[in-house]
Design a protein around this motif. Sequence first.
Motif, PDB file in Angstrom:
ATOM      1  N   ILE A 116       0.844  -1.206   0.000  1.00 48.88           N
ATOM      2  CA  ILE A 116       0.000   0.000   0.000  1.00 48.88           C
ATOM      3  C   ILE A 116       0.873   1.247   0.000  1.00 48.88           C
ATOM      4  O   ILE A 116       0.628   2.200  -0.747  1.00 48.88           O
ATOM      5  N   GLY A 117       1.921   1.231   0.835  1.00 45.11           N
ATOM      6  CA  GLY A 117       2.826   2.373   0.897  1.00 45.11           C
ATOM      7  C   GLY A 117       3.550   2.608  -0.418  1.00 45.11           C
ATOM      8  O   GLY A 117       3.685   3.748  -0.874  1.00 45.11           O
ATOM      9  N   VAL A 118       4.017   1.521  -1.041  1.00 46.98           N
ATOM     10  CA  VAL A 118       4.712   1.633  -2.330  1.00 46.98           C
ATOM     11  C   VAL A 118       3.758   2.167  -3.393  1.00 46.98           C
ATOM     12  O   VAL A 118       4.107   3.075  -4.174  1.00 46.98           O
ATOM     13  N   ALA A 119       2.547   1.625  -3.432  1.00 44.51           N
ATOM     14  CA  ALA A 119       1.571   2.066  -4.429  1.00 44.51           C
ATOM     15  C   ALA A 119       1.220   3.538  -4.222  1.00 44.51           C
ATOM     16  O   ALA A 119       1.151   4.313  -5.186  1.00 44.51           O
ATOM     17  N   LEU A 120       1.022   3.940  -2.971  1.00 42.67           N
ATOM     18  CA  LEU A 120       0.669   5.329  -2.692  1.00 42.67           C
ATOM     19  C   LEU A 120       1.783   6.271  -3.102  1.00 42.67           C
ATOM     20  O   LEU A 120       1.531   7.349  -3.659  1.00 42.67           O
ATOM     21  N   GLU A 121       3.026   5.859  -2.883  1.00 38.35           N
ATOM     22  CA  GLU A 121       4.160   6.692  -3.284  1.00 38.35           C
ATOM     23  C   GLU A 121       4.190   6.851  -4.811  1.00 38.35           C
ATOM     24  O   GLU A 121       4.393   7.963  -5.325  1.00 38.35           O
ATOM     25  N   LEU A 122       3.955   5.768  -5.534  1.00 37.26           N
ATOM     26  CA  LEU A 122       3.935   5.852  -7.002  1.00 37.26           C
ATOM     27  C   LEU A 122       2.744   6.675  -7.492  1.00 37.26           C
ATOM     28  O   LEU A 122       2.866   7.493  -8.405  1.00 37.26           O
ATOM     29  N   PHE A 123       1.574   6.462  -6.867  1.00 36.33           N
ATOM     30  CA  PHE A 123       0.378   7.206  -7.263  1.00 36.33           C
ATOM     31  C   PHE A 123       0.512   8.693  -6.931  1.00 36.33           C
ATOM     32  O   PHE A 123      -0.183   9.524  -7.519  1.00 36.33           O
ATOM     33  N   SER A 124       1.383   9.023  -5.970  1.00 37.18           N
ATOM     34  CA  SER A 124       1.548  10.416  -5.570  1.00 37.18           C
ATOM     35  C   SER A 124       2.304  11.226  -6.610  1.00 37.18           C
ATOM     36  O   SER A 124       2.213  12.457  -6.629  1.00 37.18           O
ATOM     37  N   HIS A 125       3.067  10.543  -7.465  1.00 42.30           N
ATOM     38  CA  HIS A 125       3.886  11.252  -8.449  1.00 42.30           C
ATOM     39  C   HIS A 125       3.412  11.072  -9.885  1.00 42.30           C
ATOM     40  O   HIS A 125       3.829  11.813 -10.770  1.00 42.30           O
ATOM     41  N   ARG A 126       2.549  10.082 -10.096  1.00 41.14           N
ATOM     42  CA  ARG A 126       1.997   9.846 -11.428  1.00 41.14           C
ATOM     43  C   ARG A 126       0.553   9.407 -11.301  1.00 41.14           C
ATOM     44  O   ARG A 126       0.139   8.894 -10.259  1.00 41.14           O
ATOM     45  N   SER A 127      -0.186   9.608 -12.354  1.00 37.73           N
ATOM     46  CA  SER A 127      -1.575   9.170 -12.344  1.00 37.73           C
ATOM     47  C   SER A 127      -1.640   7.658 -12.109  1.00 37.73           C
ATOM     48  O   SER A 127      -0.854   6.909 -12.695  1.00 37.73           O
ATOM     49  N   PRO A 128      -2.544   7.190 -11.261  1.00 40.55           N
ATOM     50  CA  PRO A 128      -2.680   5.740 -11.040  1.00 40.55           C
ATOM     51  C   PRO A 128      -2.885   4.961 -12.329  1.00 40.55           C
ATOM     52  O   PRO A 128      -2.478   3.797 -12.423  1.00 40.55           O
ATOM     53  N   ASP A 129      -3.507   5.587 -13.318  1.00 42.42           N
ATOM     54  CA  ASP A 129      -3.713   4.903 -14.598  1.00 42.42           C
ATOM     55  C   ASP A 129      -2.388   4.562 -15.271  1.00 42.42           C
ATOM     56  O   ASP A 129      -2.313   3.628 -16.071  1.00 42.42           O
ATOM     57  N   ASP A 130      -1.340   5.335 -14.956  1.00 42.64           N
ATOM     58  CA  ASP A 130      -0.041   5.148 -15.614  1.00 42.64           C
ATOM     59  C   ASP A 130       0.905   4.242 -14.823  1.00 42.64           C
ATOM     60  O   ASP A 130       2.032   4.008 -15.246  1.00 42.64           O
ATOM     61  N   VAL A 131       0.465   3.761 -13.669  1.00 44.46           N
ATOM     62  CA  VAL A 131       1.307   2.904 -12.825  1.00 44.46           C
ATOM     63  C   VAL A 131       0.854   1.453 -12.990  1.00 44.46           C
ATOM     64  O   VAL A 131      -0.320   1.137 -12.802  1.00 44.46           O
ATOM     65  N   SER A 132       1.779   0.588 -13.344  1.00 42.80           N
ATOM     66  CA  SER A 132       1.431  -0.813 -13.576  1.00 42.80           C
ATOM     67  C   SER A 132       1.729  -1.666 -12.344  1.00 42.80           C
ATOM     68  O   SER A 132       2.498  -1.282 -11.465  1.00 42.80           O
ATOM     69  N   ILE A 133       1.121  -2.829 -12.303  1.00 40.26           N
ATOM     70  CA  ILE A 133       1.402  -3.794 -11.235  1.00 40.26           C
ATOM     71  C   ILE A 133       2.868  -4.200 -11.261  1.00 40.26           C
ATOM     72  O   ILE A 133       3.498  -4.398 -10.215  1.00 40.26           O
ATOM     73  N   ASP A 134       3.447  -4.323 -12.461  1.00 31.00           N
ATOM     74  CA  ASP A 134       4.870  -4.672 -12.573  1.00 31.00           C
ATOM     75  C   ASP A 134       5.744  -3.629 -11.874  1.00 31.00           C
ATOM     76  O   ASP A 134       6.717  -3.988 -11.199  1.00 31.00           O
ATOM     77  N   GLU A 135       5.418  -2.346 -12.026  1.00 30.35           N
ATOM     78  CA  GLU A 135       6.197  -1.292 -11.366  1.00 30.35           C
ATOM     79  C   GLU A 135       6.042  -1.364  -9.849  1.00 30.35           C
ATOM     80  O   GLU A 135       7.006  -1.175  -9.104  1.00 30.35           O
ATOM     81  N   ILE A 136       4.838  -1.620  -9.396  1.00 32.52           N
ATOM     82  CA  ILE A 136       4.607  -1.736  -7.949  1.00 32.52           C
ATOM     83  C   ILE A 136       5.390  -2.913  -7.392  1.00 32.52           C
ATOM     84  O   ILE A 136       6.028  -2.813  -6.341  1.00 32.52           O
ATOM     85  N   ALA A 137       5.362  -4.036  -8.110  1.00 30.42           N
ATOM     86  CA  ALA A 137       6.097  -5.227  -7.666  1.00 30.42           C
ATOM     87  C   ALA A 137       7.596  -4.944  -7.611  1.00 30.42           C
ATOM     88  O   ALA A 137       8.281  -5.299  -6.637  1.00 30.42           O
ATOM     89  N   ALA A 138       8.128  -4.292  -8.647  1.00 33.45           N
ATOM     90  CA  ALA A 138       9.561  -3.992  -8.690  1.00 33.45           C
ATOM     91  C   ALA A 138       9.959  -3.064  -7.554  1.00 33.45           C
ATOM     92  O   ALA A 138      10.991  -3.247  -6.908  1.00 33.45           O
ATOM     93  N   ALA A 139       9.123  -2.044  -7.293  1.00 32.45           N
ATOM     94  CA  ALA A 139       9.432  -1.096  -6.220  1.00 32.45           C
ATOM     95  C   ALA A 139       9.387  -1.767  -4.854  1.00 32.45           C
ATOM     96  O   ALA A 139      10.114  -1.380  -3.931  1.00 32.45           O
ATOM     97  N   ALA A 140       8.536  -2.788  -4.719  1.00 32.48           N
ATOM     98  CA  ALA A 140       8.423  -3.508  -3.446  1.00 32.48           C
ATOM     99  C   ALA A 140       9.450  -4.628  -3.333  1.00 32.48           C
ATOM    100  O   ALA A 140       9.604  -5.227  -2.258  1.00 32.48           O
ATOM    101  N   GLY A 141      10.141  -4.946  -4.431  1.00 32.12           N
ATOM    102  CA  GLY A 141      11.143  -5.998  -4.406  1.00 32.12           C
ATOM    103  C   GLY A 141      10.565  -7.395  -4.402  1.00 32.12           C
ATOM    104  O   GLY A 141      11.179  -8.329  -3.872  1.00 32.12           O
ATOM    105  N   ILE A 142       9.375  -7.539  -5.002  1.00 32.55           N
ATOM    106  CA  ILE A 142       8.751  -8.856  -5.073  1.00 32.55           C
ATOM    107  C   ILE A 142       8.287  -9.109  -6.505  1.00 32.55           C
ATOM    108  O   ILE A 142       8.384  -8.242  -7.369  1.00 32.55           O
ATOM    109  N   SER A 143       7.766 -10.294  -6.752  1.00 34.55           N
ATOM    110  CA  SER A 143       7.316 -10.641  -8.097  1.00 34.55           C
ATOM    111  C   SER A 143       5.873 -10.179  -8.315  1.00 34.55           C
ATOM    112  O   SER A 143       5.120  -9.961  -7.363  1.00 34.55           O
ATOM    113  N   ARG A 144       5.519 -10.059  -9.578  1.00 29.90           N
ATOM    114  CA  ARG A 144       4.145  -9.682  -9.933  1.00 29.90           C
ATOM    115  C   ARG A 144       3.118 -10.666  -9.359  1.00 29.90           C
ATOM    116  O   ARG A 144       2.116 -10.229  -8.770  1.00 29.90           O
ATOM    117  N   PRO A 145       3.328 -11.997  -9.496  1.00 33.21           N
ATOM    118  CA  PRO A 145       2.344 -12.929  -8.931  1.00 33.21           C
ATOM    119  C   PRO A 145       2.154 -12.753  -7.427  1.00 33.21           C
ATOM    120  O   PRO A 145       1.050 -12.964  -6.902  1.00 33.21           O
TER     121      PRO A 145
END
Length: 233
Positions: free
Chosen positions: A19-48
């Motif tokens: 949630i924290g990683v997603a909120l940080e990404l959503f704070s700088h770009r539109s949520p529509d432009d943020v992918s699950i892959d980016e959230i996973a990479a920022a959190a250091g885990i896999s997409r699945p």
Amino acid sequence: MTTGVRRRMGVEERRQQLIGVALELFSHRSPDDVSIDEIAAAAGISRPLVYHYFPGKLSLYEAALRRAADDLAQRFEEPQDGPLGARLIRVMGRFFDFVDEHGPGFSALMRGGPAVGSSTTNALIDEVRQAAYVQILAHLGVTAPSARLELVVRSWISLAESTALIWLDGRRIPRGELEAQLVHDFAALAAVSAAYDEEMAALLRRILAGEPADGTFGDLIGRLVALAPVAVS
């Protein structure tokens, strides 16, 4: 020689991290432009693994909005000491701190983002507005607001929202001036209502009685008096 071992997070801890990683990404770009892959990479885990904790991007987005909404609602909390104008200035300062730090996220919260029209998003927005409404009434010392007072307070909250959204598009007005103007807007809305209603007039007199001449509302009165000759002519 010892090697570092990555600590395994518990379920709730991992959820909060995402949630924290997603909120940080959503704070700088539109949520529509943020992918699950980016959230996973920022959190250091896999997409699945993201999908293990959240069934989809929408559920993660709504969880991030919940955290943002709770944070924004708390920005309206202020000790009920001192002149009202000074209190509202501090509230507006914290409100614009949030807007400044979470621009795209704030826009998404107020406009709905990818969850526009969803019952969850609408409920979160309503909760923030209601929290702000309750806080302002507490500062006014009113527990049973009249219809006119409710109109003034809710109109002012809507004005603050729309002003912030417009300001984000280029930040063409200095932020400090805008914060002061919004506090002046509150006084102006109350004054216009007071011209039509004695209960509102009594409330406004009580507010102004506690305001210093060099305070926020005193500044507004001075500015209006300076305009009076122009208005008369």
